[in-house]
Design an enzyme around this catalytic site. Structure first.
Site, PDB file in Angstrom:
ATOM      1  N   LYS A   1       0.849  -1.209   0.000  1.00 33.55           N
ATOM      2  CA  LYS A   1       0.000   0.000   0.000  1.00 33.55           C
ATOM      3  C   LYS A   1       0.868   1.237   0.000  1.00 33.55           C
ATOM      4  CE  LYS A   1       0.726   1.288   4.552  1.00 33.55           C
ATOM      5  NZ  LYS A   1       1.495   2.447   4.980  1.00 33.55           N
TER       6      LYS A   1
ATOM      7  N   GLY B   1       7.113   0.802   5.409  1.00 34.67           N
ATOM      8  CA  GLY B   1       6.000   1.745   5.267  1.00 34.67           C
ATOM      9  C   GLY B   1       5.079   1.366   4.133  1.00 34.67           C
TER      10      GLY B   1
ATOM     11  N   ASP C   1      -3.103  -1.461  10.101  1.00 34.64           N
ATOM     12  CA  ASP C   1      -3.279  -1.412   8.641  1.00 34.64           C
ATOM     13  C   ASP C   1      -4.062  -2.612   8.087  1.00 34.64           C
ATOM     14  OD1 ASP C   1      -1.812   0.917   8.566  1.00 34.64           O
ATOM     15  OD2 ASP C   1       0.034  -0.020   7.831  1.00 34.64           O
TER      16      ASP C   1
HETATM   17  O1  C5P Z   1      -1.002  -1.391  14.798  1.00 29.45           O
HETATM   18  P1  C5P Z   1       0.431  -1.484  14.436  1.00 29.45           P
HETATM   19  O2  C5P Z   1       1.132  -2.625  15.143  1.00 29.45           O
HETATM   20  O3  C5P Z   1       0.705  -1.498  12.982  1.00 29.45           O
HETATM   21  O4  C5P Z   1       1.106  -0.140  14.961  1.00 29.45           O
HETATM   22  C1  C5P Z   1       2.499   0.020  15.125  1.00 29.45           C
HETATM   23  C2  C5P Z   1       2.753   1.213  16.019  1.00 29.45           C
HETATM   24  O5  C5P Z   1       2.440   2.410  15.332  1.00 29.45           O
HETATM   25  C3  C5P Z   1       1.934   1.252  17.278  1.00 29.45           C
HETATM   26  O6  C5P Z   1       2.580   0.574  18.322  1.00 29.45           O
HETATM   27  C4  C5P Z   1       1.839   2.741  17.574  1.00 29.45           C
HETATM   28  O7  C5P Z   1       3.032   3.180  18.207  1.00 29.45           O
HETATM   29  C5  C5P Z   1       1.821   3.358  16.211  1.00 29.45           C
HETATM   30  N1  C5P Z   1       0.481   3.675  15.680  1.00 29.45           N
HETATM   31  C6  C5P Z   1      -0.243   4.710  16.234  1.00 29.45           C
HETATM   32  N2  C5P Z   1      -1.491   5.004  15.729  1.00 29.45           N
HETATM   33  C7  C5P Z   1      -1.985   4.320  14.680  1.00 29.45           C
HETATM   34  C8  C5P Z   1      -1.247   3.270  14.087  1.00 29.45           C
HETATM   35  C9  C5P Z   1       0.000   2.979  14.620  1.00 29.45           C
HETATM   36  O8  C5P Z   1       0.196   5.355  17.199  1.00 29.45           O
HETATM   37  N3  C5P Z   1      -3.192   4.635  14.185  1.00 29.45           N
END
Ligand code: C5P
Length: 346
Positions: free
Chosen positions: A18, A117, A155
């Site tokens: 993405k 990313g 995501d």
């Molecule tokens: O949900 P995911 O494991 O992909 O998120 C990785 C990190 O990115 C989280 O631990 C958080 O620090 C940050 N994050 C966030 N807000 C979001 C998505 C991710 O703060 N909406």
């Protein structure tokens, strides 16, 4: 011999990368995550996941292609976590129930750079969720699917939904945007530097706490245009706005200072606005066609090889020309798309 579910052939899913064309951070939530307003598009660059029911006791994962690090086959891999979470959600409600659904042997052909990313791991997880249901002859309603997806990562709901979308909340509110007409070319450039997403969000919280209102406005404007109808040339004309519509840019510059001169050098080389996907380190450039993106990929690879483009980090630069995909289902069915149609040069 057939597997425990009765299927003979593996279930295959494509797992696209993405891009965030915009990324506005609205503010920090009580759970520590951040509320976002982001336009996500899937790309034709994708991993491929194949799943088959297995007679052994535990799920297994074999990874080929781009190495995903030492812990790739361990229980921390999102594919294995997705299989376990989906099995829990299905319970005894599968074709051979009422016992738990059988183990799965998964093979992942990795084409999307890891921790870049580009959402590769999250996409693999969404593909595992969907594919496991087919292997087991099981179904989950939309709410249950979304809940499994959101539990796996911010995501994952986007990939489970399957097309360009406005993503809000922590990542669980998905509004499909079906107005893109044509197939823009995308150049991806991922320098070999590690950028940790939690570190970027922590830096963001430390310096700002909330996003720049202008990014939110650009994001809302693009979402509305992509919802109602936007041609490729119109999208390219908005590249400058999109490239600066990422609230994480200042935080990424703190976490990985080397990315700033690299982005500037890339902009000088290509004479185009350079965007950052998510928390990076992947940089992107939008072109009217895949052939123009492929020409640009060649220029970047040549400049990196002859030293005129200084690359931060240790290791090979990932450079690929790909396209925006109108839907993940289209990717699944098109022999033209997928890794074979993309050009990647180290
Ligand atoms: O949900 P995911 O494991 O992909 O998120 C990785 C990190 O990115 C989280 O631990 C958080 O620090 C940050 N994050 C966030 N807000 C979001 C998505 C991710 O703060 N909406």
């Amino acid at each position: 011999m057939s597997g425990p579910s009765g299927r003979l052939t593996p279930v295959v899913r494509v797992a696209p990368a993405k891009l965030n064309l915009t990324l506005a951070v609205i503010g920090r939530r009580p759970d520590g995550f951040h509320d976002l307003h982001s336009v996500f598009v899937p790309l034709s660059l994708c991993d491929r996941l194949s799943l088959v029911a297995s007679a052994v006791a535990a799920d297994t994962l074999h990874v080929t292609g781009i190495p995903v690090g030492g812990r790739s086959g361990g229980g921390d891999n999102l594919v294995l976590r997705a299989l376990a979470a989906t099995r829990r959600a299905v319970g005894g409600g599968w074709a051979g129930g009422p016992g738990p659904a059988p183990a799965i042997a998964a093979r992942l052909d990795k084409r999307i750079p890891v921790a870049a990313g580009l959402g590769g791991g999250s996409s693999d997880a969404a593909a595992a969720l969907d594919g496991a249901l087919e292997v087991w002859g099981a179904q989950l309603d939309d709410q249950a699917r979304l809940s499994v997806a959101a539990g796996l990562g911010s995501d994952v709901p986007f990939f489970a939904a399957g097309g360009p979308a406005l993503v809000e909340g922590r990542g669980e509110r998905i509004t499909p945007l079906r107005g893109l007409r044509g197939t823009p070319g995308i150049l991806l450039v991922t320098p070999p530097v590690a950028v940790s997403t939690p570190d970027v969000f922590a830096a963001f919280a430390a310096i700002r706490g909330t996003g720049d209102g202008s990014v939110r406005l650009s994001s809302a404007h693009l979402a509305s245009e992509l919802g109602s109808g936007l041609g490729v040339n119109d999208l390219v004309a908005r590249a400058g706005v999109m490239a600066s519509a990422n609230d994480l840019l200042p935080a990424v510059a703190i976490v990985m200072p080397g990315l700033v001169p690299f982005r500037r050098a890339l902009s000088r080389l290509l004479q185009r606005p350079i965007g950052l996907s998510g928390s990076g380190p992947t940089l992107w450039v939008v072109y009217p066609s895949s052939s123009e993106a492929a020409q640009a990929a060649q220029r970047v690879s040549t400049a990196a090889a002859d030293g005129s483009l200084a690359v931060p980090g240790d290791g090979a630069l990932f450079v690929a020309a790909t396209t925006v995909a109108s839907s993940i289902i289209a990717l699944d069915r098109s022999p033209e798309s997928g890794p074979a149609a993309d050009t990647a040069a180290g």
